[in-house]
Design an enzyme around this catalytic site. Sequence first.
Site, PDB file in Angstrom:
ATOM      1  N   GLY A 155       0.804  -1.211   0.000  1.00 20.17           N
ATOM      2  CA  GLY A 155       0.000   0.000   0.000  1.00 20.17           C
ATOM      3  C   GLY A 155       0.835   1.259   0.000  1.00 20.17           C
ATOM      4  O   GLY A 155       2.060   1.216  -0.096  1.00 20.17           O
TER       5      GLY A 155
ATOM      6  N   VAL B  30       1.770   4.983   1.873  1.00 22.14           N
ATOM      7  CA  VAL B  30       1.750   5.657   3.166  1.00 22.14           C
ATOM      8  C   VAL B  30       1.662   7.172   2.951  1.00 22.14           C
ATOM      9  O   VAL B  30       2.389   7.729   2.134  1.00 22.14           O
ATOM     10  CB  VAL B  30       3.015   5.317   3.995  1.00 22.14           C
TER      11      VAL B  30
ATOM     12  N   ASP C  12      11.947  -8.545   6.413  1.00 24.85           N
ATOM     13  CA  ASP C  12      12.436  -7.683   5.344  1.00 24.85           C
ATOM     14  C   ASP C  12      13.266  -6.527   5.906  1.00 24.85           C
ATOM     15  O   ASP C  12      12.897  -5.368   5.774  1.00 24.85           O
ATOM     16  CB  ASP C  12      11.234  -7.153   4.554  1.00 24.85           C
TER      17      ASP C  12
END
Lengths: 245, 335
Positions: free
Chosen positions: B40, B42, B146
Site C-alpha cells: 500500500g 503511506v 524484510d
Amino acid sequence: MKKGTLRQVLLLTDGCSNAGGDPVAIAALMKEQGITVNVIGILEESQHGEHGLNEVEQIASSGGGISQIVYAKQLSQTVQMVTRKAMTQTIQGVVNKELQQILGEEHELEDLSPAKRGQVVEVVDDLGETMDLEVLILVDTSASMTKKLPMVQEALIDLSVSLRSRTGANQFSLYSFPGKRQDVEKRLGWTPHLDSLSGVFKKLTPGGLTPTGPALQEALHIFYKRMDRIEVERDERTDLEETGM
Amino acid sequence: MREPISKKQGCKLYNDQRLIGKWHKNQYHIIKELGRGATGTVYLADTKAGLAALKVGQDAMSITSEVNVLKHFSKVQGDHLGPSLIDVDDVETTSGTYPFYVMEYIKGEEVIPFLRSRGGEWIGITIIQLLGDLDRLHLAGWAFGDLKPENLLMTGPPVRVRWFDVGGTTKLGRSIKEYTEFFDRGYWGLGSRKAEPTYDLFAVGMIMINCAYPSRLERKDKDNLKYLLTQVSQTSMLTAYSSVIKKALTGSYHDALHMRKDLTELIGHTSFSPEKHMVKKRSPVINKESATVNRKSYKKRVRRQQKRSSGIGETVLVASFLLLAYVLYLVGQIM
C-alpha cells in the site's frame, strides 16, 4: 485431523498459445476441480508493456489464480510472490465461504469490522503456513523462450528455497511444452525439492508452436491421476512419495 | 522491492483530501505521500492528536496482517519496537472501499546517506542500536524479515535508528513473508527463508555491506560467501568490521546480543581515523581548540571531527577516547 492440500499450476510463458484448444477454457475447468492456475508472463528486456500478453491475464482469472507480467531479470522474486499470494487467495476463498455460511450471504472479510477481521486473517495465515502444497510447473519452451530458460531455472530453485521454509509439506513436478513428440514433456516427477532441477533445461530442442491449452489439459490429467492414487493409497502415502514416482 | 510491471490500481488519496473512517468516524486530513510499499501507500496525515502516518492498501488481507503485527508490538513492553498503532478503518471512495490503518509518524533521515556522511564508527553504533531492538523482537517471538535500510530511519537528536515498516515481520519458525534479494540469505545461497534470529542477523551484515556499496551487489554463480567477504575486505569503510560481518553472514551468531557484544568491544578497541574514507572532505586547517574536552559539546565534536583534517596523532587519540566514552554512554542509554 489432516488439513487439506492446496493444488496449483504455475505456468511460465512469454506469449500467446497457437496450437490446440483454448487454454482459458481448460483453466476454468481446473478451477472447478479445485486447482488454481497462476500465470507468469515473461518479457524480453527490450519489450514494452503488456502487448500480446492478454491471454496471460485471462488464463489466470478463469483459473482462479494470479497473473503477473515481468522482465526475466525480476523473475525469482515474482515466482515466489505469485505462488504465495495464490495460496493465501485460495485459503481466503475457502474461509470466506465458511463465513458466508455462518453470517449469511453477502458477508465477506471486508464486511467485518476491522477488529474481527484480525482474527480471521490470523486463521488464514496459519493455514497458509501449515497446509500441504502441490505445484505443477509448466514451462513454455518454444523458440522465443530459449534465452530466458536459465532465469526460469534460477527462479524455480529460489521458489523451492522459499517453500521449503514452510511448516507444511510441498510437492513439485515440472513439465515443459511443446515436447518432442507429444504436446507436453515430463521433466521432473513429483518431488519435495527442486534441487534436482539443474541441467533439466539443457537438452531442449526448442519448438515453434505454443500449445498452452493442451499443456494445461495434460496438467489436469496429471493431477487427476495423482488424486486417484492418493485416494486409494492414502495410508501408504509417505511410502509412495519416498520411492520417487 | 522492485515494482512488477502490471499492478492493479490501488487507492489513491490526494493532498489536502479529508476522509472519515467508515467504522470509527475519525477524521484525517491528508498532507502528502510519504512512500509506497508492496502492500500500500503511506501518507502523512493530520489528526486530532497531531501528525500521523496513514497507510492505505487495496487488499484487506495483507493490511489486516500488518495490523496484527503492529498490535502484537503494542503488547510487547518497552519502547521503540515499531511504530504504535493508532486506528484501523476503511475509507469509502468513488472507486470502492479500501482498508487503511493509522500509526505513529516517525520522522528521520535515510540511513545509508546518513552513515556515509559520517565516520565508519557510526555504522557500528547504529548497528548496535538496531541489534538491541532486534534482540527484544526475537525474544518476543518474531523475526523482522524484510530488514533493509529503506525500512529504517535515523531519528533524533539524540541519534537513534528506528524501524517503521513492519510488513515483513513473521512469527519465528515460519517462512519469511517478504524479503529483498540483496538482504536475503536465500538469494545468496547462504541459508533458508525460515524466520529465525540468524535470518535477521544475516540481513544486518548485508546492511553494513550496503553502506560501503550503495548500489548493492549481485550474486555470482557460486562461492558467494567468498565473493561478499572479498568485497568487504576491499573497502576501508568496513575493514574494522570484517570479522563481525563474516560471523553474521555465516550464521555464527545465534542471537542478536552476541553480535552486539562483539561490535561494542570492537568499537571500543578500534580507532576510526576519519582520513581513511573522508579524504575528499579533508580541510587543511586544524582547529586545535576543538580538541578541548567539553562534555556538553562532545556530540557536536564527534560530528565535526570527520570533516576536520587530523594529521596530529594526539587529536586522534583524544577523539577516540571521547568516542569510547560516547559509545559507553549510548550503550547505557539503550540498556
